[in-house]
Design an enzyme around this catalytic site. Sequence first.
Site, PDB file in Angstrom:
ATOM      1  N   GLU A   1      -4.220   2.479  -8.292  1.00  0.00           N
ATOM      2  CA  GLU A   1      -3.266   1.610  -7.610  1.00  0.00           C
ATOM      3  C   GLU A   1      -3.182   0.276  -8.358  1.00  0.00           C
ATOM      4  O   GLU A   1      -4.170  -0.437  -8.467  1.00  0.00           O
ATOM      5  CB  GLU A   1      -3.719   1.373  -6.168  1.00  0.00           C
ATOM      6  CG  GLU A   1      -2.716   0.607  -5.354  1.00  0.00           C
ATOM      7  CD  GLU A   1      -3.205   0.333  -3.928  1.00  0.00           C
ATOM      8  OE1 GLU A   1      -4.371  -0.038  -3.747  1.00  0.00           O
ATOM      9  OE2 GLU A   1      -2.401   0.489  -2.993  1.00  0.00           O
TER      10      GLU A   1
ATOM     11  N   CYS B   1       0.836  -1.208   0.000  1.00  0.00           N
ATOM     12  CA  CYS B   1       0.000   0.000   0.000  1.00  0.00           C
ATOM     13  C   CYS B   1       0.870   1.257   0.000  1.00  0.00           C
ATOM     14  O   CYS B   1       0.426   2.317  -0.412  1.00  0.00           O
ATOM     15  CB  CYS B   1      -0.918  -0.012   1.206  1.00  0.00           C
ATOM     16  SG  CYS B   1      -0.071  -0.357   2.734  1.00  0.00           S
TER      17      CYS B   1
HETATM   18  P1  NAD Z   1     -10.033  -6.685  -0.652  1.00  0.00           P
HETATM   19  O1  NAD Z   1     -10.349  -5.362  -0.120  1.00  0.00           O
HETATM   20  O2  NAD Z   1     -11.003  -7.346  -1.565  1.00  0.00           O
HETATM   21  O3  NAD Z   1      -9.762  -7.741   0.531  1.00  0.00           O
HETATM   22  C1  NAD Z   1      -9.194  -7.418   1.772  1.00  0.00           C
HETATM   23  C2  NAD Z   1      -9.890  -8.231   2.845  1.00  0.00           C
HETATM   24  O4  NAD Z   1     -11.282  -7.872   2.886  1.00  0.00           O
HETATM   25  C3  NAD Z   1      -9.873  -9.739   2.601  1.00  0.00           C
HETATM   26  O5  NAD Z   1      -9.735 -10.404   3.832  1.00  0.00           O
HETATM   27  C4  NAD Z   1     -11.246 -10.007   2.010  1.00  0.00           C
HETATM   28  O6  NAD Z   1     -11.692 -11.328   2.201  1.00  0.00           O
HETATM   29  C5  NAD Z   1     -12.091  -9.041   2.800  1.00  0.00           C
HETATM   30  N1  NAD Z   1     -13.362  -8.673   2.180  1.00  0.00           N
HETATM   31  C6  NAD Z   1     -13.647  -8.587   0.868  1.00  0.00           C
HETATM   32  N2  NAD Z   1     -14.930  -8.201   0.693  1.00  0.00           N
HETATM   33  C7  NAD Z   1     -15.469  -8.044   1.921  1.00  0.00           C
HETATM   34  C8  NAD Z   1     -16.735  -7.635   2.400  1.00  0.00           C
HETATM   35  N3  NAD Z   1     -17.738  -7.329   1.576  1.00  0.00           N
HETATM   36  N4  NAD Z   1     -16.924  -7.552   3.731  1.00  0.00           N
HETATM   37  C9  NAD Z   1     -15.929  -7.847   4.570  1.00  0.00           C
HETATM   38  N5  NAD Z   1     -14.712  -8.250   4.182  1.00  0.00           N
HETATM   39  C10 NAD Z   1     -14.464  -8.339   2.869  1.00  0.00           C
HETATM   40  O7  NAD Z   1      -8.669  -6.584  -1.334  1.00  0.00           O
HETATM   41  P2  NAD Z   1      -7.996  -7.689  -2.252  1.00  0.00           P
HETATM   42  O8  NAD Z   1      -8.966  -8.403  -3.145  1.00  0.00           O
HETATM   43  O9  NAD Z   1      -7.196  -8.531  -1.356  1.00  0.00           O
HETATM   44  O10 NAD Z   1      -7.153  -6.755  -3.156  1.00  0.00           O
HETATM   45  C11 NAD Z   1      -7.782  -5.887  -4.079  1.00  0.00           C
HETATM   46  C12 NAD Z   1      -7.030  -4.631  -4.179  1.00  0.00           C
HETATM   47  O11 NAD Z   1      -6.995  -3.970  -2.897  1.00  0.00           O
HETATM   48  C13 NAD Z   1      -5.571  -4.826  -4.483  1.00  0.00           C
HETATM   49  O12 NAD Z   1      -5.330  -5.084  -5.827  1.00  0.00           O
HETATM   50  C14 NAD Z   1      -5.014  -3.512  -4.010  1.00  0.00           C
HETATM   51  O13 NAD Z   1      -5.244  -2.516  -4.932  1.00  0.00           O
HETATM   52  C15 NAD Z   1      -5.793  -3.278  -2.760  1.00  0.00           C
HETATM   53  N6  NAD Z   1      -5.085  -3.781  -1.569  1.00  0.00           N
HETATM   54  C16 NAD Z   1      -4.604  -2.872  -0.683  1.00  0.00           C
HETATM   55  C17 NAD Z   1      -3.935  -3.325   0.420  1.00  0.00           C
HETATM   56  C18 NAD Z   1      -3.355  -2.397   1.410  1.00  0.00           C
HETATM   57  O14 NAD Z   1      -2.492  -2.775   2.173  1.00  0.00           O
HETATM   58  N7  NAD Z   1      -3.802  -1.186   1.491  1.00  0.00           N
HETATM   59  C19 NAD Z   1      -3.755  -4.670   0.632  1.00  0.00           C
HETATM   60  C20 NAD Z   1      -4.284  -5.578  -0.269  1.00  0.00           C
HETATM   61  C21 NAD Z   1      -4.968  -5.106  -1.364  1.00  0.00           C
END
Ligand code: NAD
Length: 491
Positions: free
Chosen positions: A384, A285
């Site tokens: 991003e 991030c």
């Molecule tokens: P995401 O936001 O989909 O997932 C992060 C977490 O949220 C996971 O544990 C997922 O299971 C959970 N989640 C997903 N939908 C949810 C919901 N409706 N309610 C509750 N929990 C839920 O992120 P991702 O699919 O892992 O990655 C997608 C994009 O997010 C990446 O490509 C990147 O751009 C960004 N990302 C950012 C960080 C960061 O550190 N800021 C980390 C990972 C991904």
Amino acid sequence: MSMLHEDRLFIGGEWQAPKSGARLESIDPSTEEVWATVPDAGPADVDLAVAAAREALDGPWSRLTATRRGRLLTELAALLERDATSLGELESRDNGKPLRDTVGEVRRAAEWLRYYGGAADKLQGDVIPYRPGAHAFTRLEPVGVVGAVTPWNSPISLYAWKLGPALATGNVVVLKPAEQTSVSALAFARLVHDAGLPPGVVNIVPGRGAGAGHALVSHPGVDKISFTGSYETARQIMRSAADGLKRVSFECGGKSPHIVFADADLERAITVATHSAFRSTGQSCSAGSRLLVQREVYDEVLDALTARAERIRVGPALDPRTHIGPQTSAEQLDKTRRYIELGLDEGGRVVTGGGRPLGLDRGYFVQPTVFEGLANGSRLAQEEVFGPVLTVIPFDTEEEAVAIANDTTYGLVAGLWTRDVGRAHRVSERLQAGLVSVNTFRPVHWTLPYGGYKQSGLGRENGLAVLREYVEVKSVVVDYGDDAPEDPFAD
Ligand code: NAD
């Protein structure tokens, strides 16, 4: 290597199979093979975990002293340190980061827990000069049951970022790790058990976002959500959290500007800029994914940066020679490839990279990629990628550098390189980001508050600042005066 089967969730200090019996497959991104299975928790399991957490909160946990809570965190830190290599190996297979990075992350996670272990008995309320005849003070009380939801990019670090302050302040936690990287979460759960934390204080329920994740963030028994992940998911969670007005804190990534002025120590700036763009295969991030370079040194910086990017050894996570590994999932690799196509469609030029590294036919690998020729308004410069893709943009004046840096919906991290002290302070003041660094980049550390302006998040993690996110402040007034109370109904 034989397959690993983790089939139970960690709830109430016990190992329980998910009610549905469902499992998720975990893929090793260096080989594209399923290497482990993990349980896939659903709403019924989340109900049990929240109930176990509440029972611990109302029971043994609330009777421990803050000093004892701190000791338990320190004990957990020692176990993490002890098992750093084996946990790092699990993480490298699950997530694809090289072993030296994952082992280092586990050791750093231990430092996070030690820091909050030490802070547990140092957080105190105030005595307030309200009025004579009254003793007024504040109590800092735990918010209650915390639902922690984490992504796949730095799993164990983020467990510590969330558990450290939550437990130090007397809360209890239900953790939903990312579905792509849950193996180490269950290994972490064993250490939580062995550290002697009372049953139910920490519960770990791997599962999908739409399943266990949604059930957790919309559960009426959860008081606060601490989330790291994408902006889109944060928005959905905010809606789910509206019922019951749950407390929320979000960390949602960035498109961080990294500014190199012509008067900088260019050698150091280029080393750090290359590292900050490509470390963790860009899946960070805080990646410095927009490099803004003053025009008089633009060609020199771009050439040196390109040469360095070409020296990065991309390879399997467990190969000790590897500098950066694969992307963590096929979806993330597709996303990065789509952004590279998009950058070309938008008129950008690939200076280096852009494809699959030679000799790596399997695994989610992509070369470190440098783009130039794109305006800051292009989608590649604004969105991003979460992959090893750097956009380099020239600028002429300090004013222009600040304007480009701030022209983004994000605001997590920003950095600048200059030898001019006045400029260092002027520009730091004007950059809209939660963490600004001069002549270094993204100094993420347990002592430093971390979080986003704008769409990069809400609230702060790390440092002492985060402790406030996990407490309710209660004002208490004890009247000990002898004066008769004013009685407006007396006449
Ligand atoms: P995401 O936001 O989909 O997932 C992060 C977490 O949220 C996971 O544990 C997922 O299971 C959970 N989640 C997903 N939908 C949810 C919901 N409706 N309610 C509750 N929990 C839920 O992120 P991702 O699919 O892992 O990655 C997608 C994009 O997010 C990446 O490509 C990147 O751009 C960004 N990302 C950012 C960080 C960061 O550190 N800021 C980390 C990972 C991904």
